[in-house]
Design a protein around this motif. Structure first.
Motif, PDB file in Angstrom:
ATOM      1  N   ILE A 125       0.797  -1.237   0.000  1.00 21.97           N
ATOM      2  CA  ILE A 125       0.000   0.000   0.000  1.00 21.97           C
ATOM      3  C   ILE A 125       0.827   1.283   0.000  1.00 21.97           C
ATOM      4  N   ILE A 126       2.098   1.211   0.432  1.00 23.44           N
ATOM      5  CA  ILE A 126       2.915   2.417   0.487  1.00 23.44           C
ATOM      6  C   ILE A 126       3.746   2.602  -0.780  1.00 23.44           C
ATOM      7  N   HIS A 127       4.322   1.539  -1.288  1.00 22.38           N
ATOM      8  CA  HIS A 127       5.188   1.661  -2.460  1.00 22.38           C
ATOM      9  C   HIS A 127       4.495   2.280  -3.674  1.00 22.38           C
ATOM     10  N   PRO A 128       3.233   1.957  -3.938  1.00 21.35           N
ATOM     11  CA  PRO A 128       2.583   2.623  -5.086  1.00 21.35           C
ATOM     12  C   PRO A 128       2.459   4.138  -4.912  1.00 21.35           C
ATOM     13  N   ILE A 129       2.515   4.624  -3.671  1.00 20.85           N
ATOM     14  CA  ILE A 129       2.416   6.062  -3.421  1.00 20.85           C
ATOM     15  C   ILE A 129       3.761   6.744  -3.632  1.00 20.85           C
ATOM     16  N   ILE A 130       4.840   6.118  -3.170  1.00 25.80           N
ATOM     17  CA  ILE A 130       6.126   6.806  -3.116  1.00 25.80           C
ATOM     18  C   ILE A 130       7.078   6.459  -4.260  1.00 25.80           C
ATOM     19  N   PHE A 131       6.794   5.389  -4.994  1.00 25.98           N
ATOM     20  CA  PHE A 131       7.667   5.008  -6.100  1.00 25.98           C
ATOM     21  C   PHE A 131       6.911   5.175  -7.417  1.00 25.98           C
ATOM     22  N   PRO A 132       7.061   6.314  -8.081  1.00 21.46           N
ATOM     23  CA  PRO A 132       6.303   6.538  -9.320  1.00 21.46           C
ATOM     24  C   PRO A 132       6.676   5.570 -10.436  1.00 21.46           C
ATOM     25  N   GLN A 133       7.875   5.001 -10.379  1.00 25.16           N
ATOM     26  CA  GLN A 133       8.314   4.066 -11.406  1.00 25.16           C
ATOM     27  C   GLN A 133       8.239   2.612 -10.937  1.00 25.16           C
ATOM     28  N   LEU A 134       7.412   2.322  -9.955  1.00 30.80           N
ATOM     29  CA  LEU A 134       7.261   0.946  -9.481  1.00 30.80           C
ATOM     30  C   LEU A 134       6.895   0.045 -10.666  1.00 30.80           C
ATOM     31  N   PRO A 135       7.658  -1.028 -10.880  1.00 33.47           N
ATOM     32  CA  PRO A 135       7.461  -1.814 -12.105  1.00 33.47           C
ATOM     33  C   PRO A 135       6.236  -2.730 -12.093  1.00 33.47           C
ATOM     34  N   TYR A 136       5.421  -2.630 -11.074  1.00 32.13           N
ATOM     35  CA  TYR A 136       4.204  -3.445 -11.013  1.00 32.13           C
ATOM     36  C   TYR A 136       3.170  -2.695 -10.190  1.00 32.13           C
ATOM     37  N   ASP A 137       1.937  -3.146 -10.283  1.00 24.84           N
ATOM     38  CA  ASP A 137       0.824  -2.576  -9.520  1.00 24.84           C
ATOM     39  C   ASP A 137       0.320  -3.660  -8.572  1.00 24.84           C
ATOM     40  N   PRO A 138       0.574  -3.534  -7.254  1.00 24.53           N
ATOM     41  CA  PRO A 138       0.144  -4.588  -6.333  1.00 24.53           C
ATOM     42  C   PRO A 138      -1.357  -4.856  -6.380  1.00 24.53           C
ATOM     43  N   PHE A 139      -2.150  -3.826  -6.667  1.00 18.81           N
ATOM     44  CA  PHE A 139      -3.600  -4.009  -6.720  1.00 18.81           C
ATOM     45  C   PHE A 139      -4.033  -4.797  -7.958  1.00 18.81           C
ATOM     46  N   ARG A 140      -3.281  -4.659  -9.022  1.00 27.13           N
ATOM     47  CA  ARG A 140      -3.623  -5.323 -10.279  1.00 27.13           C
ATOM     48  C   ARG A 140      -2.907  -6.663 -10.433  1.00 27.13           C
ATOM     49  N   ASP A 141      -1.649  -6.738 -10.001  1.00 23.65           N
ATOM     50  CA  ASP A 141      -0.798  -7.866 -10.347  1.00 23.65           C
ATOM     51  C   ASP A 141      -0.730  -8.941  -9.275  1.00 23.65           C
ATOM     52  N   LEU A 142      -1.233  -8.651  -8.069  1.00 26.54           N
ATOM     53  CA  LEU A 142      -1.240  -9.637  -6.997  1.00 26.54           C
ATOM     54  C   LEU A 142      -2.672  -9.983  -6.611  1.00 26.54           C
ATOM     55  N   ALA A 143      -2.892 -11.246  -6.309  1.00 26.66           N
ATOM     56  CA  ALA A 143      -4.207 -11.715  -5.870  1.00 26.66           C
ATOM     57  C   ALA A 143      -4.196 -11.893  -4.355  1.00 26.66           C
ATOM     58  N   PRO A 144      -5.047 -11.175  -3.618  1.00 22.58           N
ATOM     59  CA  PRO A 144      -5.107 -11.353  -2.157  1.00 22.58           C
ATOM     60  C   PRO A 144      -5.576 -12.757  -1.794  1.00 22.58           C
ATOM     61  N   ILE A 145      -4.987 -13.306  -0.728  1.00 19.55           N
ATOM     62  CA  ILE A 145      -5.396 -14.623  -0.235  1.00 19.55           C
ATOM     63  C   ILE A 145      -5.950 -14.516   1.178  1.00 19.55           C
ATOM     64  N   SER A 146      -5.116 -14.012   2.122  1.00 14.59           N
ATOM     65  CA  SER A 146      -5.592 -13.917   3.501  1.00 14.59           C
ATOM     66  C   SER A 146      -4.717 -12.956   4.299  1.00 14.59           C
ATOM     67  N   LEU A 147      -5.357 -12.172   5.158  1.00  9.71           N
ATOM     68  CA  LEU A 147      -4.631 -11.477   6.212  1.00  9.71           C
ATOM     69  C   LEU A 147      -4.055 -12.548   7.136  1.00  9.71           C
ATOM     70  N   VAL A 148      -2.843 -12.318   7.665  1.00  5.55           N
ATOM     71  CA  VAL A 148      -2.209 -13.333   8.501  1.00  5.55           C
ATOM     72  C   VAL A 148      -2.069 -12.855   9.944  1.00  5.55           C
ATOM     73  N   THR A 149      -1.417 -11.703  10.158  1.00  6.38           N
ATOM     74  CA  THR A 149      -1.247 -11.173  11.506  1.00  6.38           C
ATOM     75  C   THR A 149      -1.317  -9.651  11.474  1.00  6.38           C
ATOM     76  N   THR A 150      -1.447  -9.056  12.649  1.00  4.29           N
ATOM     77  CA  THR A 150      -1.333  -7.609  12.801  1.00  4.29           C
ATOM     78  C   THR A 150      -0.232  -7.324  13.827  1.00  4.29           C
ATOM     79  N   PHE A 151       0.345  -6.108  13.766  1.00  5.25           N
ATOM     80  CA  PHE A 151       1.439  -5.756  14.664  1.00  5.25           C
ATOM     81  C   PHE A 151       1.643  -4.243  14.664  1.00  5.25           C
ATOM     82  N   ASP A 152       2.482  -3.759  15.589  1.00  4.36           N
ATOM     83  CA  ASP A 152       2.827  -2.343  15.687  1.00  4.36           C
ATOM     84  C   ASP A 152       4.311  -2.152  15.382  1.00  4.36           C
TER      85      ASP A 152
END
Length: 318
Positions: free
Chosen positions: A94-121
């Protein structure tokens, strides 16, 4: 069909399935940071549980570099056959698409979500030889000498890096970022005195803090961490920055929907298993689990929530 042919085919079916698995290789779980930290350990737990549930062999590959981009790209370079997975923290998604204008992929388009695993601080840790005992004392100590303003993080463009940038903005000190290929090497340098402070996950500092080898001055949640209850939040310590994060499981977009569903169910079941939950809690993470649809919603909501904050921080990758 001749009954003898049917029986012969049925008898050969397990061997054919085994041959297919052998040809396609084991299930690959890629962790896009250095081995040795809590995220790597979590990946191994998930790989073992999913492999067992699917009756298949699973291996873990740590592919560090570029703040998680190299490991992510390794998954995207693999076939979309549902046998290669990415277990990643939140920032590369979620952060790399904001800060890297030349990111060679789109995580929203190119990756398929499977499952949240854990949360942390997140947490800010210093070497116990540092004279500061509180965050206020640390800021005063930093202001005395600009060489004291360097902080390590698990990689450029990740949320610990971003939290450091936010902290610098709030305290008015131009802190210098030292990116590492994961938390383990950053903390090794902290222990060795090569870097005065490290911003990383609570999961990666808890055991060192309990052993007295490092001192944790603040955590990033709205409330204190259950794993470090004696440590104040950043807000309690006088710096109003708040945020939490997660690890989640993905595969390449286009993978079979049935496989995504099976792996997702196996991951959710693992996070609800008492034995697995105990292992995850020992990593100072909170077990989660979700459907692919729930993870997609969380991903979208967090991207929208973080975008204004990241842009307002003025951070730009060098």
């Amino acid at each position: 069909m001749d009954r003898r042919h049917f029986i012969a085919g049925a008898a050969l079916a397990p061997f054919a399935a085994g041959a297919s698995r052998a040809q396609s290789g084991p299930l690959r779980f890629v962790f896009p940071f250095a081995a040795g930290g809590a995220g790597d350990a979590l990946t191994r737990i998930v790989a073992d549980e999913v492999g067992r549930a699917l009756n298949d062999t699973a291996i873990v590959e740590a592919r560090p570099g570029a703040g998680g981009q190299i490991g992510t790209q390794a998954v995207l370079n693999a076939p979309a056959d549902g046998r290669t997975f990415l277990l990643t923290p939140v920032a590369p998604i979620i952060i790399h698409p904001i800060i890297f204008p030349q990111l060679p992929y789109d995580p929203f388009r190119d990756l398929a979500p499977i499952s949240l695993v854990t949360t942390f601080d997140f947490a800010l840790a210093i070497n116990p030889d540092t004279p500061a005992k509180t965050l206020t004392e640390l800021v005063a100590w930093m202001k005395q000498d600009p060489r004291r303003t360097t902080y390590g993080s698990p990689g450029v463009g990740n949320l610990p890096h971003f939290f450091g940038a936010l902290m610098a903005e709030k305290i008015g000190v131009p802190m210098q970022h030292a990116p590492y290929r994961g938390s383990a090497p950053a903390l090794n340098d902290l222990l060795g005195g090569q870097v005065p402070m490290v911003m990383t996950t609570t999961s990666d500092v808890t055991e060192l803090a309990r052993a007295g080898r490092i001192r944790v001055l603040a955590v990033s949640g709205r409330e204190r961490s259950p794993f470090l209850p004696e440590v104040p939040t950043f807000s309690e310590a006088g710096i109003p920055i708040v945020g939490s994060a997660w690890y989640a499981l993905y595969t390449k977009a286009g993978a079979p929907a049935e496989t995504i569903a099976r792996v997702g169910r196996a991951t959710m079941a693992a996070m609800r298993d008492a034995g697995v939950k105990e292992k995850v809690l020992r990593l100072s993470m909170v077990p989660a689990g979700s459907t692919p649809e729930e993870l997609a919603r969380i991903q979208k909501e967090d991207h929208e929530a973080w975008t204004p904050a990241v842009k307002a921080s003025g951070f730009r990758p060098s």
